[in-house]
Design an enzyme around this catalytic site. Structure first.
Site, PDB file in Angstrom:
ATOM      1  N   TYR A 158      13.761   2.360  34.878  1.00 20.27           N
ATOM      2  CA  TYR A 158      13.194   2.696  33.411  1.00 20.27           C
ATOM      3  C   TYR A 158      12.896   4.267  33.268  1.00 20.27           C
ATOM      4  O   TYR A 158      13.418   4.844  32.375  1.00 20.27           O
ATOM      5  CB  TYR A 158      11.984   2.119  33.058  1.00 20.27           C
ATOM      6  N   SER A 203      10.148   8.558  27.008  1.00 17.03           N
ATOM      7  CA  SER A 203       8.934   7.972  27.392  1.00 17.03           C
ATOM      8  C   SER A 203       8.150   9.035  28.170  1.00 17.03           C
ATOM      9  O   SER A 203       8.625  10.021  28.750  1.00 17.03           O
ATOM     10  CB  SER A 203       8.970   6.834  28.182  1.00 17.03           C
TER      11      SER A 203
HETATM   12  N1  LIG Z   1       5.031   0.678  24.119  1.00 18.22           N
HETATM   13  C1  LIG Z   1       5.019   1.875  25.144  1.00 18.22           C
HETATM   14  O1  LIG Z   1       4.023   2.008  25.567  1.00 18.22           O
HETATM   15  C2  LIG Z   1       6.094   2.690  25.011  1.00 18.22           C
HETATM   16  C3  LIG Z   1       5.985   3.782  25.717  1.00 18.22           C
HETATM   17  C4  LIG Z   1       6.931   4.670  26.124  1.00 18.22           C
HETATM   18  C5  LIG Z   1       8.322   4.508  25.284  1.00 18.22           C
HETATM   19  N2  LIG Z   1       8.405   3.367  24.693  1.00 18.22           N
HETATM   20  C6  LIG Z   1       9.614   3.083  24.150  1.00 18.22           C
HETATM   21  O2  LIG Z   1       9.941   2.785  22.688  1.00 18.22           O
HETATM   22  C7  LIG Z   1      10.823   1.667  22.493  1.00 18.22           C
HETATM   23  C8  LIG Z   1      10.168   0.530  21.782  1.00 18.22           C
HETATM   24  O3  LIG Z   1       9.104   0.096  22.260  1.00 18.22           O
HETATM   25  P1  LIG Z   1       8.145  -1.093  21.975  1.00 18.22           P
HETATM   26  O4  LIG Z   1       6.858  -0.909  22.692  1.00 18.22           O
HETATM   27  O5  LIG Z   1       8.212  -0.829  20.555  1.00 18.22           O
HETATM   28  O6  LIG Z   1       9.134  -2.513  22.459  1.00 18.22           O
HETATM   29  P2  LIG Z   1       9.170  -3.901  21.976  1.00 18.22           P
HETATM   30  O7  LIG Z   1       9.520  -4.622  23.011  1.00 18.22           O
HETATM   31  O8  LIG Z   1       7.692  -4.183  21.427  1.00 18.22           O
HETATM   32  O9  LIG Z   1      10.266  -3.691  20.754  1.00 18.22           O
HETATM   33  C9  LIG Z   1      11.459  -3.675  21.365  1.00 18.22           C
HETATM   34  C10 LIG Z   1      12.419  -4.111  19.836  1.00 18.22           C
HETATM   35  O10 LIG Z   1      13.556  -3.639  20.302  1.00 18.22           O
HETATM   36  C11 LIG Z   1      14.753  -4.727  20.321  1.00 18.22           C
HETATM   37  N3  LIG Z   1      15.609  -4.714  21.402  1.00 18.22           N
HETATM   38  C12 LIG Z   1      15.562  -4.884  22.832  1.00 18.22           C
HETATM   39  N4  LIG Z   1      16.775  -4.890  23.233  1.00 18.22           N
HETATM   40  C13 LIG Z   1      17.588  -4.723  22.164  1.00 18.22           C
HETATM   41  C14 LIG Z   1      19.148  -4.706  22.159  1.00 18.22           C
HETATM   42  N5  LIG Z   1      19.754  -4.771  23.470  1.00 18.22           N
HETATM   43  N6  LIG Z   1      19.728  -4.754  21.025  1.00 18.22           N
HETATM   44  C15 LIG Z   1      18.791  -4.463  19.835  1.00 18.22           C
HETATM   45  N7  LIG Z   1      17.685  -4.474  19.844  1.00 18.22           N
HETATM   46  C16 LIG Z   1      16.999  -4.760  20.921  1.00 18.22           C
HETATM   47  C17 LIG Z   1      13.733  -6.112  20.368  1.00 18.22           C
HETATM   48  O11 LIG Z   1      14.171  -6.967  19.829  1.00 18.22           O
HETATM   49  C18 LIG Z   1      12.329  -5.795  19.713  1.00 18.22           C
HETATM   50  O12 LIG Z   1      12.353  -5.802  18.387  1.00 18.22           O
HETATM   51  C19 LIG Z   1      11.277   1.361  23.845  1.00 18.22           C
HETATM   52  O13 LIG Z   1      12.470   2.228  24.021  1.00 18.22           O
HETATM   53  C20 LIG Z   1      10.462   1.747  24.934  1.00 18.22           C
HETATM   54  O14 LIG Z   1      10.865   1.995  25.967  1.00 18.22           O
HETATM   55  C21 LIG Z   1       7.397   2.287  24.541  1.00 18.22           C
END
Ligand SMILES: NC(=O)c1ccc[n+]([C@@H]2O[C@H](COP(=O)([O-])OP(=O)(O)OC[C@H]3O[C@@H](n4cnc5c(N)ncnc54)[C@H](O)[C@@H]3O)[C@@H](O)[C@H]2O)c1
Length: 247
Positions: free
Chosen positions: A156, A142
């Protein structure tokens, strides 16, 4: 021939958001994809869509923080297509607890789901890739790993910074086996998770140089690069995909 023809990919968190877009992007480019998520129903619906589009995919139910089950789950995953060429670690949570209010419990939960899981999932897949003499590891870090958590919290930011370093460890130890390991650092990406964060209420034109939030597909493009042989001479690296927000 498609870029990922003959490759098998495992995408954790593939049920929605960045993981879903990554799974679809890899499948569109010829990979057989295992869509792994704790939400099996959403993983299955992504798989159905990929199959309808002529791709190959299977769903796997996994909670990445159930550490004792990881070896068995990765073994199951390997059996689905006979190998694992690509691992994309996306499953994760976010948090926005004020720094004064982070507790031992909330800290441990974040580390377990966002950092410890990444290490133990990768460790199990690393053994498969070593045997194959080939592997592409891609990890979701991130922007918070680079500049501290603003809308997301300190635990985080620390977990995501840990991912950047562990990615380098796997890059160093994987290099003799033709395993590369790289991370992606997304900025503000409008996924279901993104929509819960405070930045999603601010006009992106006022603070993101490129004037818009990122999409899950923007991140999937970086994942595709690191998952494919186009990045064969790139390892221990990370890509900032944030519309210029890190500047
Ligand atoms: N959205 C953003 O702005 C952003 C920015 C930086 C990093 N990220 C990172 O990208 C990744 C995905 O983010 P997103 O925005 O798509 O999130 P999201 O919450 O929309 O999707 C996350 C997915 O992961 C699954 N998940 C969560 N915990 C789990 C577990 N313990 N075991 C198995 N599956 C699990 C959920 O069911 C979901 O389908 C994350 O690691 C997040 O930290 C996101």
């Amino acid at each position: 021939m498609a870029l990922l023809s003959g490759r098998a990919a495992l995408v954790t968190g593939g049920g929605r958001g960045i993981g879903e877009a990554s799974a679809r992007r890899l499948a569109d480019n010829g990979a057989k994809v295992i869509v792994a998520d704790m939400n099996l129903a959403s993983a299955k619906s992504i798989v159905d869509d990929i199959l309808k589009g002529g791709g190959e995919a299977k769903a796997l139910e996994i909670d990445v923080a159930e550490f004792e089950k990881i070896p068995q789950k990765i073994n199951e995953a390997k059996k689905l297509f006979g190998r694992i060429d690509i691992l994309v670690n996306v499953a994760g949570i976010t948090g926005s607890t004020p720094i004064e209010e982070i507790t031992l419990e909330s800290w441990d939960r974040m580390m377990n789901i966002d950092l410890k899981s990444m290490f133990f999932i990768t460790q199990a897949v690393f053994a498969v890739m070593k045997e194959q003499g080939y592997g592409k590891l891609v990890h979701m870090s991130s922007l918070a790993a680079l500049r501290g958590g603003r809308s997301s919290d300190a635990s985080y930011a620390a977990a995501k910074a840990g991912i950047l370093n562990l990615s380098k460890c796997f890059a160093l130890h994987g290099a003799p086996y033709h395993i590369t390991s790289n991370a992606v650092c997304p900025g503000n990406i409008l996924t279901p998770m993104g929509k819960t964060l405070s930045w999603s209420k601010i006009d992106p034109k006022t603070y993101i140089p490129l004037g818009r939030y990122g999409t899950a597909e923007d991140i999937a493009n970086a994942v595709l690069f690191y998952a494919s042989d186009m990045s064969d001479y790139v390892t221990g690296d990370s890509m900032n995909v944030n519309g210029g927000l890190y500047m």
